[in-house]
Design an enzyme around this catalytic site. Sequence first.
Site, mmCIF file in Angstrom:
data_model
loop_
_atom_site.group_PDB
_atom_site.id
_atom_site.type_symbol
_atom_site.label_atom_id
_atom_site.label_comp_id
_atom_site.label_asym_id
_atom_site.label_seq_id
_atom_site.Cartn_x
_atom_site.Cartn_y
_atom_site.Cartn_z
ATOM 1 N N GLY A 259 0.833 -1.191 0.000
ATOM 2 C CA GLY A 259 0.000 0.000 0.000
ATOM 3 C C GLY A 259 0.868 1.241 0.000
ATOM 4 O O GLY A 259 1.999 1.230 -0.486
ATOM 5 N N CYS A 260 0.358 2.297 0.559
ATOM 6 C CA CYS A 260 1.083 3.562 0.611
ATOM 7 C C CYS A 260 2.437 3.374 1.293
ATOM 8 O O CYS A 260 2.514 2.882 2.418
ATOM 9 C CB CYS A 260 0.252 4.599 1.370
ATOM 10 S SG CYS A 260 1.096 6.160 1.597
#
Length: 169
Positions: free
Chosen positions: A9-10
């Site tokens: 993810g981020c």
Amino acid sequence: MERAIFAGGCFWCMVQPFEEQAGILSVRSGYTGGHVHNPSYEQVCSKTTGHTEAVEIIFDPSLISYSDLVELYWAQTDPTDAFGQFEDRGDNYRPVIYYTDERQREIAERSKQTLQASGRFDQPIVTSIEPAEPFYLAEDYHQGFYQKNPERYAQSSAIRHQFLEEHWQ
């Protein structure tokens, strides 16, 4: 020294958990797995380059093992979501363990099988395990984001932390 590359993810949310471990020399945010040389954040966010946001970890294997890093990686992600992580959606946020050699691939595959067999999750473990590709550093403002922008980091990681507490604590 060894190198590990994880996408979960981020990348802002993937740095701190690894930086806090003994034996970690550096954790850098960047992009990997795509077809554009040295992409920008804007290009990656356009979802046209094929890259994922990832972290590159340089570590001392005499102080922390690759196996330990893989276990820590699982505990930062939702391994049942192949289409992004938490509020971040799309291929550029998909969970991937990138291996740099056959030993890392075997460790990652074995760990994934163990997690699947554990029954911790009702759904299949869908995190990809793929060969490492060129890793391009993200722009400077992304490096150490949680330290430079603690309030924004706390906001952007709130849903992740709630999931982690429910599933990994």
